[in-house]
Motif scaffolding. Sequence first.
Motif: not given
Lengths: 182, 169
Positions: A42, A47-48, A50, A53-54, A56-58, A60, A78, A80-81, A84, A88
């Motif tokens: 992927f 979107s430097m 991110s 976070a991308t 994380i979505g995958v 989950l 980022s 602080g991610v 997250t 999560a």
Amino acid sequence: MVADQFACTAAVLEETPDAVVVSNLGVASYVLAEVQDRERNFYLWGSMGSTTATGIGVALGTDEQVTVLAGDGSLTMSLGVCSTVATAAPPNLTVVCFDNGIYGTTGGQPTPSIDFAAAAEAQGLPATSVADDAAFAEAYADAVARDGPSLIECMVEPSDPEARPTFDFPHIPRRVRDSLAE
Amino acid sequence: MSWETDVIDGLRDANIDLVTQLPDGAMDAVVEGLDEAGVRTLRVEREESAIAAASGIWVTGNRGAVICQSSGLANTLNAIGSLSVPARLPFLALVTRRGDLGEFNVAQVPAGYGLPAMMDEMGVRNTVVSEPESIRQTVRMAAETAFSTRTPYVVFFDTTVTGYGQEAQ
């Protein structure tokens, strides 16, 4: 001594051949494409900041291993991610931060010097720091085997990949999706 | 029937699997209701991560939605512009809008008032809901629009829906 990003990326694919690998724009994606283009790569093309976070979505949405290949500049944007990820707590997510000390796709300007492993730990995300290929392979195997997410900071030499593919951006996530649906 | 219940029902009608969000007083009841209904929610550290995570879950065959304030959506322009739109990663965003009717805080005005036009400029379709009627259907239809056409869709809720003057008192 520092690690080689090509060797460490190859080690990821060898250890987890079925993993969805979410790679940061620029060097991380170019190196991944050069090591092996595969359906579950992927590649991000923008979107430097991110990339994690991308991932994380995958993570989950699937039980498959998900590995993020971030860069030190992107993770700085980022940081602080990590909180997250820790909150999560997807058990199938591993974040690799390749720290080459520079903004590799904008001309090699120096990045801030950050102890990413300590920063991740401070946010509740277990982390380790490695600086050679063998230590990375061992740390990655441990990270994949553990029941919870973690971060590996990997100190690497700056690399200049020969392959700079022009990704068909809409095709990339569609290809990952089709592969996961099989 | 409260507007919050209609939002929850709309998200459930649309088969949303994951709602990524940052805390917002106006949406507290929605997030609590989603948790009670068994819809997974993910609290993020920054709204840009909410967009990325909701985009990312699409590749697993699932549907993601984002809940945030309009000031938070302003944090996400790079993620929308360089990930969601060009990679064609759909999500539904439900945004509590500030900056227009009843606004008392000038700091909310430039982004909150301007966001629909900013979304238009980026090619992201959007609608502003000013009346509480038809919320459930609007949420569902916006989601279907996003996932059928593989592009994001943003629904703004005006203060006439979410409540006027609570923060000013």
